[in-house]
Design a protein around this motif. Structure first.
Motif, PDB file in Angstrom:
ATOM      1  N   ASN A  55       0.855  -1.204   0.000  1.00  0.00           N
ATOM      2  CA  ASN A  55       0.000   0.000   0.000  1.00  0.00           C
ATOM      3  C   ASN A  55       0.885   1.247   0.000  1.00  0.00           C
ATOM      4  N   GLY A  56       0.266   2.397  -0.165  1.00  0.00           N
ATOM      5  CA  GLY A  56       1.032   3.640  -0.255  1.00  0.00           C
ATOM      6  C   GLY A  56       1.661   4.061   1.064  1.00  0.00           C
ATOM      7  N   THR A  57       1.018   3.709   2.164  1.00  0.00           N
ATOM      8  CA  THR A  57       1.577   4.051   3.479  1.00  0.00           C
ATOM      9  C   THR A  57       2.859   3.258   3.698  1.00  0.00           C
ATOM     10  N   TYR A  82      -3.194  14.029   3.269  1.00  0.00           N
ATOM     11  CA  TYR A  82      -3.779  12.864   3.929  1.00  0.00           C
ATOM     12  C   TYR A  82      -2.834  12.421   5.053  1.00  0.00           C
ATOM     13  N   ALA A  84      -1.539   9.746   6.101  1.00  0.00           N
ATOM     14  CA  ALA A  84      -0.485   8.729   5.923  1.00  0.00           C
ATOM     15  C   ALA A  84       0.902   9.347   5.797  1.00  0.00           C
ATOM     16  N   THR A  85       0.990  10.483   5.098  1.00  0.00           N
ATOM     17  CA  THR A  85       2.295  11.106   4.852  1.00  0.00           C
ATOM     18  C   THR A  85       3.031  11.371   6.160  1.00  0.00           C
ATOM     19  N   VAL A 127       4.022  16.485  -1.295  1.00  0.00           N
ATOM     20  CA  VAL A 127       2.850  15.664  -1.651  1.00  0.00           C
ATOM     21  C   VAL A 127       2.234  16.311  -2.896  1.00  0.00           C
ATOM     22  N   ASP A 153       5.576  12.046  -2.421  1.00  0.00           N
ATOM     23  CA  ASP A 153       4.328  11.318  -2.167  1.00  0.00           C
ATOM     24  C   ASP A 153       3.447  11.533  -3.398  1.00  0.00           C
ATOM     25  N   ALA A 155       0.946   9.541  -4.361  1.00  0.00           N
ATOM     26  CA  ALA A 155      -0.264   8.715  -4.244  1.00  0.00           C
ATOM     27  C   ALA A 155      -1.423   9.292  -5.065  1.00  0.00           C
ATOM     28  N   GLN A 156      -1.453  10.620  -5.226  1.00  0.00           N
ATOM     29  CA  GLN A 156      -2.601  11.224  -5.900  1.00  0.00           C
ATOM     30  C   GLN A 156      -2.266  11.730  -7.310  1.00  0.00           C
ATOM     31  N   SER A 182       0.277   4.952  -4.235  1.00  0.00           N
ATOM     32  CA  SER A 182      -0.781   4.080  -3.711  1.00  0.00           C
ATOM     33  C   SER A 182      -1.656   3.616  -4.866  1.00  0.00           C
ATOM     34  N   LYS A 187      -7.842   5.537  -6.384  1.00  0.00           N
ATOM     35  CA  LYS A 187      -6.734   6.321  -6.936  1.00  0.00           C
ATOM     36  C   LYS A 187      -6.793   6.300  -8.472  1.00  0.00           C
TER      37      LYS A 187
HETATM   38  C1  LIG Z   1      -1.375  11.723  -0.244  1.00  0.00           C
HETATM   39  C2  LIG Z   1      -1.464  10.290   0.186  1.00  0.00           C
HETATM   40  N1  LIG Z   1      -0.403   9.688   0.732  1.00  0.00           N
HETATM   41  C3  LIG Z   1      -0.437   8.398   1.121  1.00  0.00           C
HETATM   42  C4  LIG Z   1      -1.574   7.648   0.971  1.00  0.00           C
HETATM   43  C5  LIG Z   1      -1.579   6.245   1.512  1.00  0.00           C
HETATM   44  O1  LIG Z   1      -1.886   5.275   0.599  1.00  0.00           O
HETATM   45  P1  LIG Z   1      -2.596   3.890   1.067  1.00  0.00           P
HETATM   46  O2  LIG Z   1      -3.997   4.190   1.402  1.00  0.00           O
HETATM   47  O3  LIG Z   1      -2.444   3.016  -0.135  1.00  0.00           O
HETATM   48  O4  LIG Z   1      -1.810   3.372   2.222  1.00  0.00           O
HETATM   49  C6  LIG Z   1      -2.708   8.227   0.380  1.00  0.00           C
HETATM   50  C7  LIG Z   1      -3.967   7.511   0.120  1.00  0.00           C
HETATM   51  O5  LIG Z   1      -4.627   6.847   0.722  1.00  0.00           O
HETATM   52  C8  LIG Z   1      -2.653   9.589  -0.013  1.00  0.00           C
HETATM   53  O6  LIG Z   1      -3.728  10.188  -0.554  1.00  0.00           O
END
Ligand SMILES: Cc1ncc(COP(=O)(O)O)c(C=O)c1O
Length: 369
Positions: A55-57, A82, A84-85, A127, A153, A155-156, A182, A187
């Motif tokens: 996953n992205g995290t 978000y 997670a960052t 990000v 980052d 992910a988006q 991610s 996404k």
């Molecule tokens: C900016 C950002 N970073 C990290 C993530 C983490 O990704 P994940 O949900 O796949 O762990 C997300 C999305 O969920 C995100 O939008």
């Protein structure tokens, strides 16, 4: 907000056959589809190494581990993102140094990065929020001057193109030391569960990233460093292989929907449509309005009554979240982020929006404001 079913209908034959094949061959972990996806994504991005993960995290966490960041190191990132960052920064015992964002692009404020660099700063995490790149040219200059890592980052913003002032272009996530993405279902390139990937052009770093994502293992049952278990499932790779072929088409469909919204909602004093940055294409992960003098909660309710979803990304700034309470920052420190959290509203944005739907959404929105 998204129409994953409609998108699936168009790739159904390939996805269904591929998933059945995984079951038939029981290649559930690290099957051929994972390797195929890794190679196709490297080609698409023009990057030497893609390391798929769960996953992205995890992608962000593994990147920070592989770079050898240690407790007490400071990592600068945006306050408007978000969770997670910043979460992985805290989880690893690193110090998240949040900074404000640009009021037009929603991306990290580069002057604020410079103001927050200390001898303990080790990395910057820009990000690429909502689908367009942060100011990577300045960020890379700052990183070079201060000898910092840059962990993008992305992910988006998978697929977004960044153009440097000398005309050179690069895909989002391939400019910094490492890029983390991610494949969460909603996404721009989403699978049917969780998934993520890390990209880098650095051979040595790629080896460490791979090792850490596989229990710190260099060869089978030999563990050189502490790692994690973070793999992309073969079934998810099947979905990603089918979708990667259409990623540029998907981005074009999102941009066309954004163009429609921009035109229909232009010149409304109560609405600010998203500003497109000069140096980055926009892949519109989100289409995010800034409202001016509108009761947002009431508007969301009224839109919902007419069958139109609208979401708030993000309602609470990171520095006001209990999880990130710190003496370093307090309410009032990041005025742009705080204002955005109070005024943003994202409209439905996906690959399947047709003109009738867009007309319905914008006509109703304009009636209600
Ligand atoms: C900016 C950002 N970073 C990290 C993530 C983490 O990704 P994940 O949900 O796949 O762990 C997300 C999305 O969920 C995100 O939008």
């Amino acid at each position: 907000m998204v129409d994953l079913k409609g998108q699936y209908e168009k790739i159904k034959a390939e996805v269904d056959a591929g998933i059945q094949e995984v079951i038939n061959t029981t290649a559930f972990i690290n099957g051929p589809a994972v390797k195929e996806f890794q190679a196709s994504l490297e080609t698409y991005l023009g990057v030497k190494h893609v390391i798929p993960c769960a996953n992205g995290t995890d992608a962000l966490q593994i990147a920070m581990m592989a770079l050898g960041l240690k407790p007490g190191d400071e990592v600068i990132t945006a306050s408007f993102t978000y969770v997670a960052t910043a979460e992985v920064i805290g989880l690893l015992g690193l110090t998240p140094v949040l900074v404000d964002v640009d009021p037009d692009t929603f991306d990290i404020d580069v002057d604020a990065i410079v103001r927050n660099i200390t001898p303990k700063t080790k990395a910057i995490v820009p990000v690429h929020l909502f689908g367009q790149c942060a100011n990577m040219e300045r960020i890379m200059e700052i990183a070079r001057q201060h000898n910092l890592y840059v962990i993008e980052d992305v992910a988006q913003a998978i697929g977004a193109d960044y153009t440097f002032s000398n005309g050179t272009k690069a895909k989002a996530g391939t400019i910094g030391t490492v890029g983390c993405t991610s494949f969460f279902p909603s996404k721009n390139l989403g699978c049917y569960g969780d998934g993520g990937a890390i990209y880098t052009n650095d051979e040595e770093l790629a080896k460490k990233l791979k090792m850490i994502s596989h229990h710190g293992q260099s060869v089978l049952y030999k563990h050189d460093v502490l790692g994690v278990n973070s793999r992309l499932d073969t079934m998810q790779a099947v979905v990603l292989n089918a979708k990667l072929k259409h990623l540029d088409e998907y981005a074009a469909a999102r941009r066309a929907a954004a163009d429609f919204y921009d035109k229909a909602l232009a010149n409304q004093p109560k609405l600010k449509t998203p500003v497109r940055s000069k140096n980055s294409t926009h892949v519109f992960h989100q289409y995010t309005l800034q409202l001016n003098g509108i009761d947002r909660a009431k508007l969301r309710e009224q839109l919902a009554e007419r069958g139109i979803p609208a979401m708030i990304y993000y309602p609470i700034p990171l520095h006001e979240q209990n999880a990130f309470k710190s003496d370093r920052f307090k309410k009032g420190d990041f005025p742009v982020t705080e204002k955005l959290c109070n005024c943003v509203l994202s409209l439905p944005m996906h690959t399947e929006l047709d003109t009738d739907t867009l007309e319905y959404i914008t006509k109703n929105l304009l009636e209600l404001i």
